[in-house]
Design a protein around this motif. Structure first.
Motif, PDB file in Angstrom:
ATOM      1  N   ASP A 175      37.076   9.221  49.901  1.00 31.48           N
ATOM      2  CA  ASP A 175      37.737  10.337  50.593  1.00 31.48           C
ATOM      3  C   ASP A 175      36.871  11.600  50.498  1.00 31.48           C
ATOM      4  OD1 ASP A 175      39.945   8.920  51.484  1.00 31.48           O
ATOM      5  OD2 ASP A 175      41.161   9.413  49.733  1.00 31.48           O
ATOM      6  N   TRP A 210      39.984  14.291  44.433  1.00 25.73           N
ATOM      7  CA  TRP A 210      40.237  13.438  45.610  1.00 25.73           C
ATOM      8  C   TRP A 210      40.853  12.119  45.154  1.00 25.73           C
ATOM      9  CZ3 TRP A 210      39.059  15.176  50.560  1.00 25.73           C
ATOM     10  CH2 TRP A 210      38.303  16.362  50.636  1.00 25.73           C
ATOM     11  N   LYS A 248      42.186  13.724  54.381  1.00 26.40           N
ATOM     12  CA  LYS A 248      42.797  12.601  53.665  1.00 26.40           C
ATOM     13  C   LYS A 248      42.332  12.579  52.202  1.00 26.40           C
ATOM     14  CE  LYS A 248      42.961   7.545  53.714  1.00 26.40           C
ATOM     15  NZ  LYS A 248      42.234   7.327  52.470  1.00 26.40           N
TER      16      LYS A 248
END
Lengths: 102, 102
Positions: free
Chosen positions: A63, A58, A35
């Protein structure tokens, strides 16, 4: 929330740069689908035959931090540690404030 | 040929960080469509209220070098120079050897 960019540098013991890079290639495959992962590239500096660089983007620092829990990542970190010439330096953390979309 | 990654850091005179970032946002729009441009993001470090960081990925160093000739880019560089606290430091050049595709 602004995206999170991390510039990391890992220095291998003499003769272990390629083995360290190979571990990071595996790590990139594991985290590519995590993710919030937008970029995870491994680089080298032509003037430095010991270090391997990782540039990550990210959606958030959270994350990134969660990616360290992705299955297999801890095992790769464990494999990489003995190849390092000392403890890894803290990476440079940046907050992305503009530019091309990723 | 491996992709080319450039980590640049530009330090503004006190009070000019935002103006410098604004010029770089404009530069990112100009080069986003240039041949070989894969990434051009502008970042800041929470601990540094003077500097602006640029992380670029290009298909080749040649593509990067050609981007300096894109119409409007030289004008932006000219605008940015007086905001800088000294001459810009040479960026860190890396050769991408693996990782996620971009």
């Amino acid at each position: 929330m602004n995206q999170y960019l991390l510039n990391g540098k890992l220095t291998a013991k003499p003769g272990h740069q390629e083995a360290l890079a190979a571990i990071l290639f595996q790590a990139s495959k594991l985290v590519a689908t995590a993710k919030g992962c937008r970029l995870y590239v491994i680089g080298k500096d032509k003037a430095d035959s010991h270090s391997v660089y990782v540039t990550e983007i990210w959606d958030s620092k959270e994350d990134h931090d969660n990616s360290l829990k992705v299955e297999g990542v801890r095992e790769l970190i464990t494999q990489a540690m003995p190849l390092l010439d000392g403890p890894p330096a803290k990476g440079q953390e940046l907050e992305i404030i503009g530019g091309t979309e990723i």
